[in-house]
Design a protein around this motif. Structure first.
Motif, PDB file in Angstrom:
ATOM      1  N   THR A   9       0.853  -1.184   0.000  1.00  0.00           N
ATOM      2  CA  THR A   9       0.000   0.000   0.000  1.00  0.00           C
ATOM      3  C   THR A   9       0.890   1.236   0.000  1.00  0.00           C
ATOM      4  OG1 THR A   9      -1.664  -1.171   1.305  1.00  0.00           O
ATOM      5  CG2 THR A   9      -1.819   1.234   1.230  1.00  0.00           C
ATOM      6  N   PRO A  10       0.705   2.171  -0.926  1.00  0.00           N
ATOM      7  CA  PRO A  10       1.538   3.376  -0.931  1.00  0.00           C
ATOM      8  C   PRO A  10       1.500   4.088   0.411  1.00  0.00           C
ATOM      9  CG  PRO A  10       0.234   3.255  -2.942  1.00  0.00           C
ATOM     10  CD  PRO A  10      -0.269   2.164  -2.033  1.00  0.00           C
ATOM     11  N   GLY A  11       2.676   4.393   0.932  1.00  0.00           N
ATOM     12  CA  GLY A  11       2.741   5.105   2.194  1.00  0.00           C
ATOM     13  C   GLY A  11       2.650   4.224   3.422  1.00  0.00           C
ATOM     14  N   VAL A  12       2.660   2.894   3.227  1.00  0.00           N
ATOM     15  CA  VAL A  12       2.617   1.968   4.358  1.00  0.00           C
ATOM     16  C   VAL A  12       3.638   0.860   4.139  1.00  0.00           C
ATOM     17  CG1 VAL A  12       1.231   0.356   5.725  1.00  0.00           C
ATOM     18  CG2 VAL A  12       0.167   2.413   4.764  1.00  0.00           C
ATOM     19  N   LYS A  13       4.495   0.652   5.129  1.00  0.00           N
ATOM     20  CA  LYS A  13       5.436  -0.469   5.100  1.00  0.00           C
ATOM     21  C   LYS A  13       5.066  -1.419   6.235  1.00  0.00           C
ATOM     22  CE  LYS A  13      10.329  -1.685   5.752  1.00  0.00           C
ATOM     23  NZ  LYS A  13      10.547  -2.447   4.500  1.00  0.00           N
ATOM     24  N   ARG A  14       4.855  -2.690   5.891  1.00  0.00           N
ATOM     25  CA  ARG A  14       4.508  -3.679   6.910  1.00  0.00           C
ATOM     26  C   ARG A  14       5.725  -4.534   7.233  1.00  0.00           C
ATOM     27  NH1 ARG A  14      -0.075  -2.969   3.848  1.00  0.00           N
ATOM     28  NH2 ARG A  14      -1.930  -2.416   5.054  1.00  0.00           N
ATOM     29  N   GLU A  21       3.392   3.892   8.780  1.00  0.00           N
ATOM     30  CA  GLU A  21       2.798   4.859   7.855  1.00  0.00           C
ATOM     31  C   GLU A  21       3.795   5.996   7.627  1.00  0.00           C
ATOM     32  OE1 GLU A  21      -0.997   6.153   9.205  1.00  0.00           O
ATOM     33  OE2 GLU A  21      -1.840   4.125   9.256  1.00  0.00           O
ATOM     34  N   TYR A  22       4.012   6.342   6.365  1.00  0.00           N
ATOM     35  CA  TYR A  22       5.026   7.347   6.072  1.00  0.00           C
ATOM     36  C   TYR A  22       4.637   8.223   4.884  1.00  0.00           C
ATOM     37  CZ  TYR A  22       6.405   4.094   2.339  1.00  0.00           C
ATOM     38  OH  TYR A  22       6.392   3.292   1.229  1.00  0.00           O
ATOM     39  N   LEU A  23       5.209   9.409   4.880  1.00  0.00           N
ATOM     40  CA  LEU A  23       5.045  10.343   3.771  1.00  0.00           C
ATOM     41  C   LEU A  23       6.243  10.286   2.832  1.00  0.00           C
ATOM     42  CD1 LEU A  23       3.760  13.418   5.818  1.00  0.00           C
ATOM     43  CD2 LEU A  23       2.383  11.914   4.363  1.00  0.00           C
ATOM     44  N   THR A  24       7.403   9.977   3.409  1.00  0.00           N
ATOM     45  CA  THR A  24       8.618   9.882   2.609  1.00  0.00           C
ATOM     46  C   THR A  24       9.628   9.005   3.340  1.00  0.00           C
ATOM     47  OG1 THR A  24      10.261  11.199   1.391  1.00  0.00           O
ATOM     48  CG2 THR A  24       9.761  11.901   3.628  1.00  0.00           C
ATOM     49  N   VAL A  25      10.604   8.515   2.597  1.00  0.00           N
ATOM     50  CA  VAL A  25      11.662   7.672   3.145  1.00  0.00           C
ATOM     51  C   VAL A  25      12.997   8.331   2.843  1.00  0.00           C
ATOM     52  CG1 VAL A  25      12.696   5.366   3.200  1.00  0.00           C
ATOM     53  CG2 VAL A  25      10.263   5.627   2.675  1.00  0.00           C
ATOM     54  N   GLU A  52       6.675  34.519   9.055  1.00  0.00           N
ATOM     55  CA  GLU A  52       5.924  33.357   8.582  1.00  0.00           C
ATOM     56  C   GLU A  52       6.698  32.563   7.535  1.00  0.00           C
ATOM     57  OE1 GLU A  52       1.528  32.222   6.684  1.00  0.00           O
ATOM     58  OE2 GLU A  52       2.121  34.318   6.990  1.00  0.00           O
ATOM     59  N   MET A  53       6.638  31.228   7.658  1.00  0.00           N
ATOM     60  CA  MET A  53       7.129  30.316   6.633  1.00  0.00           C
ATOM     61  C   MET A  53       5.940  29.448   6.231  1.00  0.00           C
ATOM     62  SD  MET A  53       9.981  27.236   6.769  1.00  0.00           S
ATOM     63  CE  MET A  53      11.373  28.258   7.233  1.00  0.00           C
ATOM     64  N   SER A  54       5.381  29.682   5.078  1.00  0.00           N
ATOM     65  CA  SER A  54       4.185  28.960   4.639  1.00  0.00           C
ATOM     66  C   SER A  54       4.580  27.632   4.007  1.00  0.00           C
ATOM     67  CB  SER A  54       3.381  29.802   3.636  1.00  0.00           C
ATOM     68  OG  SER A  54       2.951  31.001   4.234  1.00  0.00           O
ATOM     69  N   LEU A  55       4.661  26.604   4.847  1.00  0.00           N
ATOM     70  CA  LEU A  55       5.071  25.293   4.370  1.00  0.00           C
ATOM     71  C   LEU A  55       4.544  24.237   5.329  1.00  0.00           C
ATOM     72  CD1 LEU A  55       6.802  23.749   2.253  1.00  0.00           C
ATOM     73  CD2 LEU A  55       8.717  23.938   3.853  1.00  0.00           C
ATOM     74  N   ASP A  56       3.923  23.188   4.767  1.00  0.00           N
ATOM     75  CA  ASP A  56       3.481  22.078   5.601  1.00  0.00           C
ATOM     76  C   ASP A  56       3.837  20.765   4.918  1.00  0.00           C
ATOM     77  OD1 ASP A  56       1.539  21.552   3.633  1.00  0.00           O
ATOM     78  OD2 ASP A  56       0.017  22.731   4.683  1.00  0.00           O
ATOM     79  N   SER A  57       3.556  19.656   5.607  1.00  0.00           N
ATOM     80  CA  SER A  57       3.985  18.346   5.100  1.00  0.00           C
ATOM     81  C   SER A  57       3.304  17.988   3.778  1.00  0.00           C
ATOM     82  CB  SER A  57       3.701  17.256   6.144  1.00  0.00           C
ATOM     83  OG  SER A  57       2.314  17.158   6.422  1.00  0.00           O
ATOM     84  N   TYR A  62       5.646  17.100   0.792  1.00  0.00           N
ATOM     85  CA  TYR A  62       5.615  15.742   0.278  1.00  0.00           C
ATOM     86  C   TYR A  62       4.334  15.532  -0.538  1.00  0.00           C
ATOM     87  CZ  TYR A  62       8.945  15.443   4.124  1.00  0.00           C
ATOM     88  OH  TYR A  62       9.991  15.678   4.989  1.00  0.00           O
ATOM     89  N   LYS A  63       4.290  16.153  -1.685  1.00  0.00           N
ATOM     90  CA  LYS A  63       3.069  16.141  -2.506  1.00  0.00           C
ATOM     91  C   LYS A  63       2.751  14.744  -3.010  1.00  0.00           C
ATOM     92  CE  LYS A  63       3.372  20.962  -3.956  1.00  0.00           C
ATOM     93  NZ  LYS A  63       3.566  21.914  -5.073  1.00  0.00           N
TER      94      LYS A  63
END
Length: 358
Positions: free
Chosen positions: A84-89, A102-106, A346-351, A355-356
């Motif tokens: 599953t994308p974004g999940v390592k078992r 569960e991950y957004l990036t490695v 301000e720094m306008s940046l989120d996860s 990590y689009k």
């Protein structure tokens, strides 16, 4: 029968373990290779990535054959088409439990890989580095605090362990994080290796120097403060030192090891003496400051017309031996001289922006 034809170029190029793609049985692996090669050979496919994918498949097949011969085959919990994308078992045989990461990036690091999610960071460390893994776990668990109020205050900046488990090949350590915390190295890449406006260097180094004061109080050196171990919150102007604890050592004790990056920037006498020294962390923090401004060495900063001269001077001069002195000078002399009264920039940046795509 496995449905290998459903695999996309992105999925195949993302496979790093031959065991995830091929079967251990020789005849099955040969049939799987032929099916994939027929699909992705540049003569048969019009996909722009066909040549790259085909070469990757060939390399993985050869690696799979070699692993069978060497007896180093490490059967994964699931094959690539079931992932599953974004999940390592990960299956832990000792506990008979499957852990879902569960991950957004490695991100790779010297001892393995780091899975960055919204609510946790999971470090996958190769078992050949078991001594360093155990050291990191012990240092985090044994972090000391003067009282409860100090523990509550420092919890905002330090790792808290959620899970520790082991497989035949890897050891895993999962620590908590908040969704707004972003790996500084990824933030730097987002800003093309220089964070603008430069005022952001103020709060980022404030946190790191605050942490250095805590480490000094606790009699501990971290030895791997870097953009790859430090997470920042643009939303709250806060940060967490979540990685690199494998190298943490009590002051004046023998160093267990040092990462390659640290060897390049800590005072040479520390390396020669092999003794933990607070100056290592202070110099590594200054290196982070130079990286925020786009010059890890700092040779060009003095000629940067956009920088107040006090900043490159402080970032390139040797650190004081006391963390609190460095913190006081940075916060109450350098920053006030350069930017005046502290204010929120301000720094306008989120996860999700960072990590689009998984």
């Amino acid at each position: 029968m496995r449905n290998l034809h459903s695999l996309s170029a992105k999925q195949l190029l993302g496979v790093s373990s031959p065991e995830s793609l091929f079967s251990r049985v020789s005849n099955d692996a040969k049939q799987e290779y032929r099916a994939l090669a027929l699909t992705w050979h540049p003569d048969n496919s019009s996909m722009t990535e066909a040549r790259e994918v085909f070469q990757h498949i060939v390399a993985l097949y050869r690696a799979a054959q070699q692993k069978v011969l060497d007896g180093t085959w490490d059967e994964p919990y699931e094959k690539v088409e079931h992932e599953t994308p974004g999940v390592k078992r990960v299956f832990c045989s000792e506990l008979n439990i499957v852990f879902a990461i569960e991950y957004l990036t490695v991100r790779p690091f010297e001892l393995g890989r780091m899975y960055i999610g919204d609510h946790s960071v999971t470090f996958e460390v190769e078992n050949e580095f078991q001594d360093l893994f155990l050291n990191g776990r012990r240092r985090i668990r044994n972090l000391q605090f003067k009282d409860e109020s100090m523990a509550v205050e420092m919890a905002k900046f330090l790792p808290q362990i959620e899970h520790v488990y082991k497989t035949e090949k890897f050891s895993y350590l999962q620590v908590r994080k908040t969704p707004d915390q972003l790996l500084l190295a990824d933030v730097l890449r987002h800003f093309s290796n220089r964070i603008e406006p430069i005022e952001h260097i103020g709060w980022i180094l404030n946190i790191l120097l605050h942490l250095s004061c805590y480490l000094e109080w606790s009699g501990l050196t971290h030895n791997d403060i870097s953009p790859d171990t430090f997470f920042i919150s643009p939303l709250r102007h806060s940060g967490m030192l979540l990685g690199g604890w494998w190298y943490a050592t009590p002051v004046d004790d023998d160093l267990l090891a040092l990462p390659e990056r640290s060897l390049n920037f800590i005072p040479p006498d520390i390396i020669v003496n092999r003794k933990a020294d607070l100056r290592a962390d202070l110099e590594l923090i200054k290196t982070v400051g130079r990286e925020i401004l786009g010059d890890q060495i700092g040779s060009s900063l003095a000629f940067d017309a956009d920088l107040p001269e006090s900043i490159p001077a402080w970032l390139t001069l040797p650190s004081s031996r006391k963390a609190v002195d460095n913190y006081r000078t940075w916060k109450h002399e350098v920053l006030e001289e350069c930017f005046g009264t502290a204010r929120f920039v301000e720094m306008s940046l989120d996860s999700r922006e960072l990590y689009k795509e998984i």
